[in-house]
Structure formats: C-alpha cells, structure tokens
Design an enzyme around this catalytic site. Structure first.
Site, mmCIF file in Angstrom:
data_model
loop_
_atom_site.group_PDB
_atom_site.id
_atom_site.type_symbol
_atom_site.label_atom_id
_atom_site.label_comp_id
_atom_site.label_asym_id
_atom_site.label_seq_id
_atom_site.Cartn_x
_atom_site.Cartn_y
_atom_site.Cartn_z
ATOM 1 N N ASP A 77 -41.881 -20.486 -28.989
ATOM 2 C CA ASP A 77 -43.197 -19.546 -28.423
ATOM 3 C C ASP A 77 -44.396 -19.204 -29.204
ATOM 4 O O ASP A 77 -44.059 -19.106 -30.855
ATOM 5 C CB ASP A 77 -43.089 -18.798 -27.498
ATOM 6 C CG ASP A 77 -42.537 -16.988 -27.470
ATOM 7 O OD1 ASP A 77 -41.409 -16.739 -26.932
ATOM 8 O OD2 ASP A 77 -42.432 -17.294 -28.596
ATOM 9 N N ASP A 79 -47.512 -17.541 -30.866
ATOM 10 C CA ASP A 79 -48.300 -16.318 -29.624
ATOM 11 C C ASP A 79 -49.455 -16.055 -31.108
ATOM 12 O O ASP A 79 -49.850 -16.214 -32.298
ATOM 13 C CB ASP A 79 -47.804 -14.456 -30.527
ATOM 14 C CG ASP A 79 -46.329 -14.668 -29.372
ATOM 15 O OD1 ASP A 79 -46.632 -15.424 -28.452
ATOM 16 O OD2 ASP A 79 -45.423 -14.089 -29.868
ATOM 17 N N ASP A 156 -43.007 -4.804 -37.038
ATOM 18 C CA ASP A 156 -41.775 -4.638 -37.457
ATOM 19 C C ASP A 156 -40.968 -4.387 -38.608
ATOM 20 O O ASP A 156 -41.876 -3.919 -39.399
ATOM 21 C CB ASP A 156 -40.645 -4.733 -36.250
ATOM 22 C CG ASP A 156 -40.102 -6.330 -35.827
ATOM 23 O OD1 ASP A 156 -41.257 -7.274 -36.326
ATOM 24 O OD2 ASP A 156 -39.753 -5.542 -34.756
HETATM 25 P P1 ATP Z 1 -37.995 -14.414 -31.878
HETATM 26 O O1 ATP Z 1 -37.938 -15.679 -32.390
HETATM 27 O O2 ATP Z 1 -37.143 -13.818 -30.683
HETATM 28 O O3 ATP Z 1 -39.279 -14.602 -30.394
HETATM 29 P P2 ATP Z 1 -40.359 -12.633 -32.626
HETATM 30 O O4 ATP Z 1 -40.742 -11.848 -33.868
HETATM 31 O O5 ATP Z 1 -41.469 -13.271 -32.058
HETATM 32 O O6 ATP Z 1 -38.755 -13.283 -32.461
HETATM 33 P P3 ATP Z 1 -40.805 -11.184 -29.705
HETATM 34 O O7 ATP Z 1 -40.072 -10.186 -28.969
HETATM 35 O O8 ATP Z 1 -40.998 -12.723 -29.746
HETATM 36 O O9 ATP Z 1 -40.260 -11.577 -31.193
HETATM 37 O O10 ATP Z 1 -42.289 -10.038 -31.017
HETATM 38 C C1 ATP Z 1 -43.111 -11.278 -31.493
HETATM 39 C C2 ATP Z 1 -43.882 -10.227 -32.372
HETATM 40 O O11 ATP Z 1 -44.073 -8.846 -32.209
HETATM 41 C C3 ATP Z 1 -43.083 -10.084 -33.138
HETATM 42 O O12 ATP Z 1 -43.340 -11.372 -34.543
HETATM 43 C C4 ATP Z 1 -43.729 -9.330 -33.907
HETATM 44 O O13 ATP Z 1 -44.508 -9.173 -34.944
HETATM 45 C C5 ATP Z 1 -44.005 -8.248 -32.485
HETATM 46 N N1 ATP Z 1 -43.461 -6.458 -32.956
HETATM 47 C C6 ATP Z 1 -41.877 -6.963 -31.435
HETATM 48 N N2 ATP Z 1 -40.970 -6.107 -30.928
HETATM 49 C C7 ATP Z 1 -41.767 -5.780 -32.234
HETATM 50 C C8 ATP Z 1 -41.227 -4.438 -32.203
HETATM 51 N N3 ATP Z 1 -40.466 -3.622 -31.306
HETATM 52 N N4 ATP Z 1 -41.776 -3.059 -33.157
HETATM 53 C C9 ATP Z 1 -43.058 -4.010 -33.506
HETATM 54 N N5 ATP Z 1 -43.847 -5.019 -33.480
HETATM 55 C C10 ATP Z 1 -42.519 -5.665 -32.847
HETATM 56 MG MG MG Z 2 -41.887 -14.568 -29.955
#
Ligand code: ATP
Ligand code: MG
Length: 459
Positions: A77, A79, A156
């Site tokens: 996805d 964002d 994070d």
């Molecule tokens: P995935 O590949 O699983 O989607 P992702 O990093 O995109 O990994 P998401 O849960 O979609 O994970 O989160 C999107 C973004 O939001 C992350 O890349 C990070 O920048 C931020 N984020 C997500 N969870 C947290 C958290 N617990 N604390 C701080 N920032 C977070």
């Molecule tokens: Mg994601």
C-alpha cells in the site's frame, strides 16, 4: 539544533517537552541518486500527490512504500503524508472519507485501492490534551499536527521515515534512514527504550520488518527488546492479533519466528507454546512448528490462500499437546481431555492475543479431528472425509508426519481414501462402531459403487 527550538517549516507551532527527543536534520537525495521511479508508484497515489501539490500543499509518499521501493520491493500500500489538514484533503477529493477518532485521517478511495493521507503529526505535547502518556510511558493518543520534521521523528524506524517528494522526485531524509536502508540496518529513531515503552508493539515490528526485509537490527535497537519483552502484555490483544497475522502470514514466517525466539519475545506472545517447546527435549514439537511455518511461507510465495485458523492451530499445537498430556496423566478420558485441553489453551492465549471465534473454533476442530485419523473403519471414513474441516485437518496430519514418522500409515490411508472418495465401498461388517454407535445414521450417505477396474484401493 536543540529540541526546544522551533523547526524551520513548522506550519503549526509545536512545543517540544522532551529533552531526549530526536532531532531532525534534512538530507535531500536528488532523483538521480536513488532508484525510486514513478512507474513503480501506484497511479492513484500519484494522482493524490499531484492534486495536493497543485493545491499548494506539501505532498509526500512516506513510510513502508518508500522503504520497500528503495530495496526493490513491491509495496502493498502507498501512504501519503501532507501539510494539508484532513478537512483540506476532503475538500480536494470527492472520493474521500475521513476516518479515525476526531477525523484525523483521510482515505481517498479508488475502487478497491485506498490511499491513506495523513497530516504531518508531532510526537510532542502542545498542551491541547491531544497527546496522552500512560504512566509507564505508553502512548495513548498521538493526534497533534506538526511539521514534516516532527512527523519524521515520531515514526518508529529510520527506514520508515523517508519522504518521496512529488515536487522534485527527491527523497527527504531527516533521520539517516537512507543510509540505513542502503546498509540494510533497522534502527529506532530516538532513545530505543523510551520508544518501546511508548509503544511495545514496536518490538514486534522490529522483528517483523527485519525478517521481511532481511535487515539487521542495529545493536542499540535490539538490546532492550529482551529485557522489555514483558511490556507486550500491556498491548491491546486485538492489535497483537493483527500483528501476528503480519508476522506469520506475509511470507516470512520462519524468519519472524526465529527472530521472536532470538529476542525473547516468544515467551510473552505465546507463553504456553514457549514453555512447551522448552520442556520438549527431543525438539520434535519445534521442528514441526518450523516445518509448518516453512509450508506457510511456500504457500504465500505460490499465491495460495493461508488461514489464521490453521496458523494458530500450528502455533498453539505444542501448548495443546502439553495440556493434553497433563490432563491424561490425571486419568481423564481421552475425548474429554482433548476438549478440555483445547478450551484451556484457547482461553489462556486469549488474554494476550484476541483470536476471534471464527478462527479459534476451526483451530480447535483441526486439533480435535487428529485422533480420528486413526479410526479407519467403514462409515467413520466417510464421515471424516465429508467433514468441513477435513482438508485442513489432513494437512495438519501431514505436518505431524513430517516431524514424526509414526503417522505414515494414517497418511497413506487417508490419501488413498480421498483419491477414491466417491468410490468407497462401505464394509459395514468390518465397522466395529456401526452396531454400537447409534449416531451412525447421521453419517452422510454415499452411493455404493464398484471400484474402477476392480482394483483394491486399500481402504
Ligand atoms: P508494512 O510493510 O507492514 O506495511 P509499514 O512500515 O508500512 O510496513 P504500517 O503499519 O503500514 O507499516 O505503517 C506505516 C508507517 O507508519 C510506518 O512505515 C511508520 O513510519 C509509521 N508507523 C507504523 N507503526 C508505527 C509505530 N508503532 N510507531 C511509530 N511509527 C509507526
Ligand atoms: Mg504499510
């Protein structure tokens, strides 16, 4: 720059309160110095970015998508982060809905694809009461708008805090993430212990992202995980369920499991399984678990469906076996002990991970059907074959067989039984259950047919 000084481009003034807060220093990586190309970005995400930009707002692709594109992956996805408020986003897009508490996030909907658009947020307290800290340092709400620098440092990992700017196709890096991604390093932004206390799920995210990306968890980020693992018990069970699905059903289950073990998280996430594995000296239960996760990864890689019920049947099987043995050692009858063990293990696990009933019930069925593979007479065969959970239970038997060869005969029998499912001749004379079991009539009836070519099918 000291954290108390205002950041250069903060649209909304914020007031930093935390002396340990990380400091943002911008490094811009120009288009010709990185590999992200517009053709790899979802056209809908590009539409959103351009529209925001044309309206005069800052518009960036952010988070997992930028990270994944930089390592040559395919983001699931896309964002977007922007300086526009949710209300301003809504006015720009007809296909937009605001979601979340107090309407803090915008979803721009294009058929089945949703582009999540988030206003830059800050990890600071502006006195509005929009940010609350639990006494243990846990973050309860995180709703304060801020600058792009604020937005970067509240994320994070440095790898997750990169911004692809639609205005010049550069990557904006405020935390050293670009270099970390190049070196395949996962590093928490700020003080690791504090960041884990704010949100313990970050420990699972560290393990999961390292497994998924093949990244190394940098020492200062890795070290506090084992000592702080217990904090996970405070995380919302529903969130832990979602995180478990991501850990184990995204194609990197084996690596994720090994990571959880290595960093001492297994004992908090799956306590009964962890202790059952510990006391299983032969290692057979662990072998089966890892083998099962390997199979799950293979299915994901082949684009085949994977089910949470089967996954949890696998993850909790060691716990179930141990509970069953304990009950039988107390002299409980086998069938009763099986049901009790299944209920007990499910109930205990629910206090950590909110496994919905639509998954826990079929999970239990997979367990409870296992002893029925040893019953191979007459109508029982047909009954089991037509059980809605037969396929999953049989796959589970295959897995048990891979760990201990004692099930070879059962496996051969049931393979054959499936192959000739429509052709099975019910031999009521040899069915010891048929006379005694008054429920036999409830068995689905099959037409009796002669076997093709008259060959014995071995049933
Ligand atoms: P995935 O590949 O699983 O989607 P992702 O990093 O995109 O990994 P998401 O849960 O979609 O994970 O989160 C999107 C973004 O939001 C992350 O890349 C990070 O920048 C931020 N984020 C997500 N969870 C947290 C958290 N617990 N604390 C701080 N920032 C977070
Ligand atoms: Mg994601």
């Amino acid at each position: 720059m000291p954290p108390s000084m205002p950041t250069q481009s903060s649209e909304i003034p914020t007031q930093a309160t935390d002396a340990a807060a990380p400091v943002a220093a911008l490094r811009t990586i120009p288009r010709d110095a990185h590999c992200i190309s517009r053709k790899d970005i979802s056209p809908n995400a590009l539409r959103v970015l351009y529209r925001l930009r044309e309206a005069g707002f800052g518009a960036y692709l952010v988070g997992g998508a930028v990270r994944d594109l930089l390592v040559g992956g395919h983001p699931k996805d896309f964002d977007v982060a922007t300086s526009a408020t949710p209300e301003e986003v809504r006015q720009l897009f007809r296909n937009c809905r605001l979601i979340g508490r107090r309407f803090r996030l915008a979803h721009v909907v294009f058929g089945r694809e949703i582009i999540e658009v988030a206003t830059f947020r800050a990890n600071v307290d502006d006195g509005s009461g929009d940010r609350e800290l639990h006494e243990g340092g846990r973050l309860l709400r995180d709703n304060v708008f801020g600058s792009i620098e604020d937005d970067a440092v509240r994320r994070d990992f440095t790898a997750n805090a990169l911004y692809y700017a639609i205005e010049d196709f550069s990557v904006r890096d405020y935390t050293g993430g670009f270099e970390d991604v190049s070196n395949r390093v996962l590093r928490l932004i700020g003080d690791p212990e504090q960041r884990y206390r704010e949100d313990p799920v970050r420990m699972l995210r560290a393990v999961r992202l390292a497994a998924k990306l093949g990244f190394h968890i940098e020492t200062a980020t890795a070290e506090p995980i084992a000592p702080l693992a217990g904090l996970l018990r405070e995380a919302a069970p529903a969130r832990l369920f979602e995180e478990c699905l991501k850990l184990f059903l995204s194609g990197h289950a084996v690596e994720s499991f090994l990571g959880l073990e290595r960093h001492g998280l297994l004992a908090t996430l799956l306590p009964e399984t962890a202790s059952a594995l510990k006391s299983n000296r032969s290692g057979a239960l662990r072998n089966m678990l890892v083998e099962g996760l390997r199979g799950t990864d293979a299915r994901v890689a082949a684009g085949e469906p994977v089910s949470p019920a089967f996954l949890f049947a696998l993850l909790l099987w060691p716990a179930y076996c141990r509970a069953l043995m304990a009950l039988q050692a107390q002299g409980m009858h086998a069938a009763e002990a099986q049901r009790r063990a299944a209920d007990r293990v499910t109930l205990h696990q629910l206090s950590t991970i909110a496994l919905p009933r639509r998954f826990s019930l079929p999970m239990q069925e997979i367990w409870l059907l296992q002893p029925r593979f040893a019953q191979r007479q007459g109508k029982r065969v047909l009954r089991l074959l037509s059980h809605p959970r037969f396929r999953a239970a049989f796959d589970f038997l295959l897995l048990r067989q891979s760990a201990s060869p004692e099930h070879a005969e059962d496996v051969a029998f049931w393979r054959e039984a499936q192959a000739s499912a429509g052709d099975i001749v019910v031999d009521t004379d040899s069915d010891p259950g048929s006379a005694a079991d008054g429920n036999e009539d409830a068995a689905p009836r099959r037409r009796r047919r002669r076997r093709r070519g008259g060959a014995a099918a071995g049933a």
